[in-house]
Design a protein around this motif. Sequence first.
Motif, short mmCIF file in Angstrom:
data_model
loop_
_atom_site.label_atom_id
_atom_site.label_comp_id
_atom_site.label_asym_id
_atom_site.label_seq_id
_atom_site.Cartn_x
_atom_site.Cartn_y
_atom_site.Cartn_z
N ILE A 350 0.83 -1.22 0.00
CA ILE A 350 0.00 0.00 0.00
C ILE A 350 0.87 1.26 0.00
O ILE A 350 0.38 2.36 0.22
CB ILE A 350 -0.97 0.02 1.20
N ASN A 351 2.17 1.04 -0.20
CA ASN A 351 3.12 2.16 -0.31
C ASN A 351 3.13 3.05 0.92
O ASN A 351 3.24 4.27 0.82
CB ASN A 351 2.78 2.99 -1.56
N CYS A 352 3.04 2.42 2.09
CA CYS A 352 3.00 3.20 3.33
C CYS A 352 4.37 3.73 3.73
O CYS A 352 4.48 4.68 4.50
CB CYS A 352 2.43 2.36 4.46
N GLY A 353 5.43 3.09 3.23
CA GLY A 353 6.79 3.57 3.52
C GLY A 353 7.39 3.09 4.82
O GLY A 353 8.52 3.45 5.17
N GLU A 354 6.67 2.26 5.58
CA GLU A 354 7.21 1.77 6.86
C GLU A 354 8.53 1.03 6.66
O GLU A 354 9.47 1.16 7.43
CB GLU A 354 6.20 0.84 7.55
N CYS A 355 8.59 0.19 5.61
CA CYS A 355 9.81 -0.59 5.36
C CYS A 355 10.98 0.32 5.02
O CYS A 355 12.11 0.07 5.44
CB CYS A 355 9.56 -1.59 4.22
N VAL A 356 10.72 1.39 4.32
CA VAL A 356 11.79 2.32 3.94
C VAL A 356 12.33 3.00 5.19
O VAL A 356 13.54 3.15 5.37
CB VAL A 356 11.25 3.38 2.94
N ARG A 357 11.43 3.38 6.09
CA ARG A 357 11.85 4.03 7.32
C ARG A 357 12.63 3.07 8.22
O ARG A 357 13.54 3.47 8.92
CB ARG A 357 10.63 4.59 8.08
N ALA A 358 12.28 1.79 8.19
CA ALA A 358 12.95 0.82 9.08
C ALA A 358 14.28 0.33 8.52
O ALA A 358 15.15 -0.10 9.27
CB ALA A 358 12.03 -0.38 9.30
N CYS A 359 14.45 0.37 7.22
CA CYS A 359 15.62 -0.27 6.60
C CYS A 359 16.92 0.43 6.98
O CYS A 359 17.12 1.60 6.68
CB CYS A 359 15.46 -0.26 5.07
N PRO A 360 17.85 -0.29 7.64
CA PRO A 360 19.11 0.33 8.04
C PRO A 360 20.01 0.62 6.85
O PRO A 360 20.97 1.37 6.97
CB PRO A 360 19.74 -0.72 8.97
N ALA A 361 19.72 0.01 5.70
CA ALA A 361 20.55 0.23 4.52
C ALA A 361 19.96 1.31 3.61
O ALA A 361 20.47 1.54 2.52
CB ALA A 361 20.70 -1.08 3.76
N ASN A 362 18.89 1.94 4.09
CA ASN A 362 18.25 3.02 3.31
C ASN A 362 17.84 2.60 1.90
O ASN A 362 17.96 3.38 0.95
CB ASN A 362 19.17 4.24 3.23
N ILE A 363 17.39 1.39 1.77
CA ILE A 363 16.95 0.90 0.46
C ILE A 363 15.50 1.35 0.23
O ILE A 363 14.69 1.31 1.16
CB ILE A 363 17.04 -0.65 0.43
N PRO A 364 15.15 1.72 -0.98
CA PRO A 364 13.74 2.05 -1.27
C PRO A 364 12.94 0.75 -1.39
O PRO A 364 12.56 0.32 -2.48
CB PRO A 364 13.80 2.81 -2.60
N VAL A 365 12.70 0.13 -0.25
CA VAL A 365 12.13 -1.23 -0.24
C VAL A 365 10.76 -1.26 -0.91
O VAL A 365 10.39 -2.23 -1.57
CB VAL A 365 12.02 -1.78 1.21
N MET A 367 9.81 0.23 -3.49
CA MET A 367 10.00 0.08 -4.94
C MET A 367 10.63 -1.29 -5.25
O MET A 367 10.21 -1.98 -6.17
CB MET A 367 10.90 1.20 -5.47
N LEU A 368 11.60 -1.64 -4.44
CA LEU A 368 12.29 -2.92 -4.66
C LEU A 368 11.30 -4.08 -4.71
O LEU A 368 11.37 -4.96 -5.57
CB LEU A 368 13.30 -3.13 -3.52
N VAL A 369 10.34 -4.06 -3.78
CA VAL A 369 9.43 -5.18 -3.64
C VAL A 369 8.57 -5.37 -4.90
O VAL A 369 8.21 -6.49 -5.25
CB VAL A 369 8.58 -5.04 -2.36
N ARG A 370 8.29 -4.30 -5.60
CA ARG A 370 7.50 -4.42 -6.83
C ARG A 370 8.24 -5.26 -7.87
O ARG A 370 7.65 -6.11 -8.54
CB ARG A 370 7.20 -3.04 -7.41
N PHE A 371 9.53 -5.04 -8.00
CA PHE A 371 10.33 -5.79 -8.98
C PHE A 371 10.52 -7.24 -8.51
O PHE A 371 10.53 -8.16 -9.32
CB PHE A 371 11.68 -5.09 -9.19
N LEU A 372 10.68 -7.42 -7.21
CA LEU A 372 10.88 -8.78 -6.70
C LEU A 372 9.62 -9.61 -6.89
O LEU A 372 9.69 -10.77 -7.31
CB LEU A 372 11.26 -8.75 -5.21
N GLU A 373 8.47 -9.01 -6.62
CA GLU A 373 7.21 -9.73 -6.81
C GLU A 373 7.03 -10.16 -8.26
O GLU A 373 6.47 -11.21 -8.55
CB GLU A 373 6.03 -8.82 -6.44
#
Length: 427
Positions: A350-365, A367-373
């Motif tokens: 739902i593009n809430c951004g929680e994963c981006v805020r939590a990621c210690p590597a500052n990855i745009p998770v 966006m990443l997850v869309r390609f992985l799916e």
Amino acid sequence: MIKRSFIGLTKPMLKYEVLDAKTPEPVIIQEPKKVSLFLDETFGFKDSILLKIGDKVKTGQKLSLSENSDAYVISTVTGKISSIETLLGDYGKTFTSVSIDVDDNEEIDDQFKTLAPEPTLDIANNFLSGVPGKPSFKIFSDPEKAINTIIVNGTDRDLLVATNQYVVKSDIRAVKSGVRILKKITGINDILIAVPQNLTQDAISSGAQVTPVDSEYPATLPAMMMQSLLGQILPVGQSCEDMGVFFLSAEAVASIGRAFEEGRIPSTKTVTFVNKDGVKSLVSAKIGTPVRDILNTFGVTLNEKDRLIIGGPMTGASIYSEDFPVLADTDAITVQDRDNIPIVSDYPCINCGECVRACPANIPVNMLVRFLEAGQYEEAADQYDLYSCIECGLCSYVCVSKMPVFHYIKLAKYELGRTTTAEATNA
Ligand code: SF4
Ligand code: SF4
């Protein structure tokens, strides 16, 4: 590929287990009737097999499938080989399981004992790769990895786990021997020991330089320690070894020390056992002991849909049989009651951004997850920083849609690794 290094740690949210003075001694798991030992090699070339069903093996005996193979396992018991089979692990990885029915009368193979008084890297490589903590020695003779620093990890990589902390607390003398031997056989004098703040006094006598580590997850993952202890940021796609730094667990270093001091290959693993109610205990079990024996010791019955996990809650992997054995690198076994298993859903992001805020590597998770799916792994690596991921699992933990983001990431890395290997083989 993106040239952005990971940095800019988002405030961690979770605290590690801290071993306190009241931690009870490990529960000793009785010697099993049968052990299963895993070889990182596929069984299949019948002509070259050195092992047969019915062969008698001694405790400490080196077992390989063929003369030309580097892969080996050390028998942790005396007995007869009762089966040899290929098993399929996570992400399609295959390995060979050698099961041994245990005899009451133990006989010790003394090949290692005769060599132990004069420790060398070759001896360590040939006999100690499967000791508790699973140290690797090949890295020291790899011309592409000029290792100049060893970090002895006296912390634990996942939440709730206290295995390496216990080794520092209870067996610092063996760690000290291991540090001394590592200096001798590798020629590397720059050895640090990383421990939680409360264990710095215990670690002083290890002979390594003591470096305290934060208690906030994921501070004990190697990439994080490279930054916090050495001030080095891993460039995208590079490993700690590429930067000349090699991590060994405190248990591995203690095992090396004990092996050369006593002339006997250690075979008993310390494991943190987390029961369904979340209560943690340390256990001491022979490598190869079925998980079932540990469950029986604690009176645990598995019900349908309960989950068994090798490892801790953030990065552990499910197993599907109680026959799965304790391995040289099994630091934790977690049992989850079906009612407490975190739900994984097929809801979309739902593009809430929680994963981006939590990621210690500052990855745009997000966006990443869309390609992985979509299975677009190369694009995920090239455009969205897949290889900066340090595999902490925080993205899955915080995901509002309960997407298995971390598992997508591991699968993508595995698939890309397979493609690279296939291309190198066909080149
Ligand atoms: S597992 Fe998730 S949160 Fe952790 S580094 Fe990788 S992408 Fe970021
Ligand atoms: S936390 Fe989950 S839902 Fe939210 S942006 Fe990340 S992947 Fe999407």
